[in-house]
Design an enzyme around this catalytic site. Structure first.
Site, PDB file in Angstrom:
ATOM      1  N   ASP A 139       0.624  -1.098   0.047  1.00  0.00           N
ATOM      2  CA  ASP A 139       0.073  -0.153  -0.122  1.00  0.00           C
ATOM      3  C   ASP A 139       0.748   1.343   0.114  1.00  0.00           C
ATOM      4  O   ASP A 139       1.803   1.205   0.645  1.00  0.00           O
ATOM      5  CB  ASP A 139      -0.697   0.068   1.293  1.00  0.00           C
ATOM      6  CG  ASP A 139      -2.240   0.512   1.042  1.00  0.00           C
ATOM      7  OD1 ASP A 139      -2.427   1.681   0.461  1.00  0.00           O
ATOM      8  OD2 ASP A 139      -3.336   0.005   1.242  1.00  0.00           O
ATOM      9  N   ASP A 163      -2.866   4.848  -2.298  1.00  0.00           N
ATOM     10  CA  ASP A 163      -4.064   5.121  -1.813  1.00  0.00           C
ATOM     11  C   ASP A 163      -4.355   6.400  -1.968  1.00  0.00           C
ATOM     12  O   ASP A 163      -3.526   7.573  -2.292  1.00  0.00           O
ATOM     13  CB  ASP A 163      -3.718   5.106   0.079  1.00  0.00           C
ATOM     14  CG  ASP A 163      -4.692   5.402   0.950  1.00  0.00           C
ATOM     15  OD1 ASP A 163      -5.836   4.847   0.931  1.00  0.00           O
ATOM     16  OD2 ASP A 163      -4.451   6.475   1.449  1.00  0.00           O
ATOM     17  N   GLU A 173      -6.314   3.986  -6.206  1.00  0.00           N
ATOM     18  CA  GLU A 173      -7.553   4.078  -5.382  1.00  0.00           C
ATOM     19  C   GLU A 173      -8.028   5.382  -5.971  1.00  0.00           C
ATOM     20  O   GLU A 173      -7.499   6.432  -5.676  1.00  0.00           O
ATOM     21  CB  GLU A 173      -7.423   4.138  -4.123  1.00  0.00           C
ATOM     22  CG  GLU A 173      -8.848   4.310  -3.342  1.00  0.00           C
ATOM     23  CD  GLU A 173      -8.897   4.570  -1.837  1.00  0.00           C
ATOM     24  OE1 GLU A 173      -9.876   4.164  -1.233  1.00  0.00           O
ATOM     25  OE2 GLU A 173      -8.163   5.276  -1.496  1.00  0.00           O
ATOM     26  N   HIS A 195     -11.207  -3.136   3.159  1.00  0.00           N
ATOM     27  CA  HIS A 195     -11.059  -2.842   4.581  1.00  0.00           C
ATOM     28  C   HIS A 195     -12.125  -1.590   5.006  1.00  0.00           C
ATOM     29  O   HIS A 195     -11.899  -1.260   6.154  1.00  0.00           O
ATOM     30  CB  HIS A 195      -9.865  -2.566   5.014  1.00  0.00           C
ATOM     31  CG  HIS A 195      -9.170  -1.516   4.241  1.00  0.00           C
ATOM     32  ND1 HIS A 195      -9.163  -1.490   2.747  1.00  0.00           N
ATOM     33  CD2 HIS A 195      -8.721  -0.158   4.647  1.00  0.00           C
ATOM     34  CE1 HIS A 195      -8.430  -0.169   2.502  1.00  0.00           C
ATOM     35  NE2 HIS A 195      -8.346   0.412   3.548  1.00  0.00           N
ATOM     36  N   ASP A 196     -12.522  -0.790   4.003  1.00  0.00           N
ATOM     37  CA  ASP A 196     -13.353   0.516   4.384  1.00  0.00           C
ATOM     38  C   ASP A 196     -14.633   0.083   4.043  1.00  0.00           C
ATOM     39  O   ASP A 196     -15.776   1.129   4.238  1.00  0.00           O
ATOM     40  CB  ASP A 196     -13.259   1.598   3.329  1.00  0.00           C
ATOM     41  CG  ASP A 196     -11.674   1.743   3.727  1.00  0.00           C
ATOM     42  OD1 ASP A 196     -11.109   1.905   4.731  1.00  0.00           O
ATOM     43  OD2 ASP A 196     -11.085   2.434   2.508  1.00  0.00           O
TER      44      ASP A 196
HETATM   45  O1  TEU Z   1      -9.537   5.391   1.628  1.00  0.00           O
HETATM   46  C1  TEU Z   1      -9.796   6.698   0.741  1.00  0.00           C
HETATM   47  C2  TEU Z   1     -11.300   6.926   1.069  1.00  0.00           C
HETATM   48  O2  TEU Z   1     -12.138   6.337   1.268  1.00  0.00           O
HETATM   49  C3  TEU Z   1     -11.324   8.216   0.333  1.00  0.00           C
HETATM   50  O3  TEU Z   1     -10.509   8.447  -0.805  1.00  0.00           O
HETATM   51  C4  TEU Z   1     -12.491   8.538  -0.493  1.00  0.00           C
HETATM   52  O4  TEU Z   1     -12.688   9.540  -1.365  1.00  0.00           O
HETATM   53  C5  TEU Z   1     -13.787   9.069   0.650  1.00  0.00           C
HETATM   54  O5  TEU Z   1     -13.926   8.253   1.576  1.00  0.00           O
HETATM   55  C6  TEU Z   1     -14.828   9.258  -0.149  1.00  0.00           C
HETATM   56  O6  TEU Z   1     -16.034   8.703   0.157  1.00  0.00           O
HETATM   57  C7  TEU Z   1      -8.193   5.267   1.976  1.00  0.00           C
HETATM   58  C8  TEU Z   1      -8.168   3.971   2.628  1.00  0.00           C
HETATM   59  O7  TEU Z   1      -8.491   3.009   1.910  1.00  0.00           O
HETATM   60  C9  TEU Z   1      -8.655   4.351   4.146  1.00  0.00           C
HETATM   61  O8  TEU Z   1      -8.680   3.174   4.881  1.00  0.00           O
HETATM   62  C10 TEU Z   1      -7.996   5.441   4.654  1.00  0.00           C
HETATM   63  O9  TEU Z   1      -8.586   5.727   5.878  1.00  0.00           O
HETATM   64  C11 TEU Z   1      -7.829   6.587   3.772  1.00  0.00           C
HETATM   65  O10 TEU Z   1      -7.636   6.253   2.451  1.00  0.00           O
HETATM   66  C12 TEU Z   1      -6.823   7.692   4.237  1.00  0.00           C
HETATM   67  O11 TEU Z   1      -5.449   7.146   4.080  1.00  0.00           O
END
Ligand code: TEU
Ligand code: CA
Length: 555
Positions: free
Chosen positions: A112, A213, A262, A330-331
């Site tokens: 990552d 990320d 992402e 994981h989100d």
């Molecule tokens: O997540 C990013 C993310 O969810 C945002 O880019 C998204 O655009 C936003 O929530 C819109 O709904 C990543 C990781 O997957 C996450 O676990 C981290 O907390 C986040 O980045 C910060 O690094």
């Protein structure tokens, strides 16, 4: 057929550069995968121990969520040292031995890469904070402010202002996530240089690629930009980002590794710039198909939205670009709970949809067992900062604790972060001590040992799908066409090449339904290859019970 040395070399090069197209990925959230040293936290040696399990499943590469030094304000997404392993996870030697062993088993390792922001404990930020003329000041975004008068009223993804005021220098710094995650200033060439050095350092170690990320947020609009309809617009795929992405691409190309960005907020109409043959990344994670639609208090996702959104991405990238396919990470909450009814049949039905689409599938740990959402009953059981913040906001808006909890937990990230369910023992075989997040009680029924006693386990079904996909050209490269677009719960599509046709028919409803294919459709001559229920010939009119999945091949 290659006949000269040059041809052979060229062919090898193509194979090397596109290995990820015929691969299946597996995402590991290391804190929750396997604890090898009895401290309640998953670690690198735990992953190492479980490589044979992953090999048995049939995957080709693993993407590991951040394992770098971090104060864990956002579980590793707040990095304080890019070139050190977090002590919870082990040592650099553990990491190298994991890579070595994985490579021996022919499993690749994707790391990552978190470069939109660092931790507020990163030495660059600690310096940057000190004074207006510190050499690291411009590594971050600082603007004159007072505690009452912040530079603008933009809101962060985790709730609250994107600005945090700092008394020492009477300025505020900018962060799109938590205040412990200050955004790096990408306009500063020194920042980019440091980041690129760090990237090279990891690539030199012999890793096979990166999941990048939050990369669509690295460029920001001017601070006086006026928000109209989309509150995230000031830091979502903002013009000028292409210059930085091109610099990144040049490095990745040198090493010929796999990259998946992402790309939140990147519309499918722009996807070819991001993933096409000349795009910034090999593939991108889009975030549209898993967006929550409908009632706030409901845990259910819309099948119709899912199907149409995936269809759009499949068709937009049909000729140029490549999809990174996923239903969980994981989100997000667990797909079998959001789109299914927690049953093994629903888990298998969703697997059928996901694994036979065009693109590279990513299986999130536990998805291959049909792991479900957790029945959280109090906010104390939650670890994820964004869920806690959301809960508190709902309380201030006047919701009761019960209402707030109900809304906040539904789509909480923590559903997918509960420990992996290896067996039916006390802590699910994840650890011998109380884990950092509770194990779901249903580990007594849903766990990895099922595969050893049940031939029709969810795991076995995933195994079959993976094998089928990897051995079938049409399921890798074939053209995708959605069937029955108007049907609210049936997800059906074909994958075709000049010589082969496949038809996937999945019913994602809890109830029995009737499906009717148009008369013009040739339903004869299809052989059933895989199902999660009993074989059923393809016909113009079919009665399908809950979560039935069928895979047919034209003979
Ligand atoms: O997540 C990013 C993310 O969810 C945002 O880019 C998204 O655009 C936003 O929530 C819109 O709904 C990543 C990781 O997957 C996450 O676990 C981290 O907390 C986040 O980045 C910060 O690094
Ligand atoms: Ca541990």
């Amino acid at each position: 057929m290659p006949n000269t040395a040059i041809d052979i070399q060229r062919q090898l090069l193509t194979e090397k550069s596109t290995w990820w197209k015929n691969s299946v990925g597996y995402q590991i959230y290391p804190r929750s995968f396997k604890d090898s040293n009895h401290d309640g936290i998953g670690d690198l040696n735990g992953i190492h121990q479980k490589l044979p399990y992953l090999k048995e499943l049939g995957i080709d590469f693993i993407w590991i969520n951040p394992i770098y030094a971090s104060p864990n304000a956002d579980n590793g997404y707040d990095i304080s040292d890019y070139q050190a392993i977090h002590k919870d996870f082990g040592t650099m030697e553990d990491f190298q031995s994991l890579v070595k062993e994985a490579h021996e088993l022919d499993i690749k390792i994707i790391m990552d890469l978190v470069v939109n922001h660092t931790s507020d404990q990163h030495p660059w930020f600690l310096e940057s904070k000190k004074s207006l003329d510190n050499p690291y000041r411009d590594y971050y975004h600082w603007v004159d402010a007072t505690p009452e008068q912040l530079p603008n009223d933009w809101q962060s993804f985790f709730g609250g202002s994107t600005w945090t005021y700092d008394e020492t220098t009477k300025q505020a710094y900018f962060h799109v996530f938590a205040k412990e995650q200050p955004d790096l200033n990408w306009t500063n060439p020194k920042v980019r240089h440091e980041i690129y050095q760090m990237i090279r350092w990891w690539l030199e170690l012999g890793i096979d690629g990166f999941r990048i990320d939050a990369i669509s947020h690295i460029q920001k609009e001017a601070w006086d930009f006026k928000i109209t309809d989309n509150q995230w617009a000031p830091f979502m795929n903002v013009a000028g980002i292409e210059n930085y992405l091109a610099e990144l691409r040049a490095i990745f190309n040198e090493y010929n590794v796999m990259t998946v960005g992402e790309a939140s907020g990147v519309p499918h109409s722009e996807a070819s710039e991001w993933t096409g043959d000349h795009g910034y990344f090999n593939m991108i994670f889009e975030l549209e198909h898993c967006q929550r639609v409908g009632e706030l208090g409901s845990q259910k996702g819309s099948i119709f939205h899912l199907k149409h959104s995936l269809n759009q991405w499949q068709t937009s990238l049909a000729d140029d670009g490549w999809n990174a396919l996923y239903l969980e990470n994981h989100d997000t909450p667990r797909s079998v709970s959001v789109y299914g009814d927690d049953s093994p049949e629903a888990a298998k039905a969703l697997a059928t949809v996901l694994l036979l689409l065009k693109g590279t599938p990513f299986i999130y740990q536990g998805q291959e067992l049909g792991m479900t959402n957790f029945p959280f009953s109090s906010i104390e059981e939650i670890d994820a900062a964004d869920t806690i913040h959301f809960y508190q906001t709902l309380l201030t808006e006047g919701k009761t604790t019960k209402e707030a909890l109900n809304i906040a937990i539904n789509w909480s990230r923590d559903h997918s972060r509960t420990p992996f369910q290896w067996d039916e023992s006390l802590f699910g075989g994840f650890s011998t001590v109380t884990p950092w997040l509770k194990v779901n009680q249903n580990h007594q029924l849903i766990n990895a040992t099922q595969k050893d006693v049940e031939t029709n386990s969810v795991f076995h079904y995933y195994q079959q799908l993976i094998r089928l996909r990897k051995s079938t050209e049409a399921l890798i490269y074939g053209v995708f066409t959605l069937l029955l677009p108007e049907h609210p719960t049936v997800f059906s599509y074909t994958r075709t090449t000049e010589t082969e046709s496949w038809l996937i028919l999945v019913q994602l409803d809890q109830n029995q339904i009737t499906v009717t294919f148009p008369d013009s459709w040739e339903t004869a001559g299809w052989e059933e290859v895989l199902t999660n229920t009993e074989y059923k010939p393809l016909a113009h009119k079919m009665i399908l019970s809950d979560y039935e999945a069928h895979v047919y091949r034209k003979v």
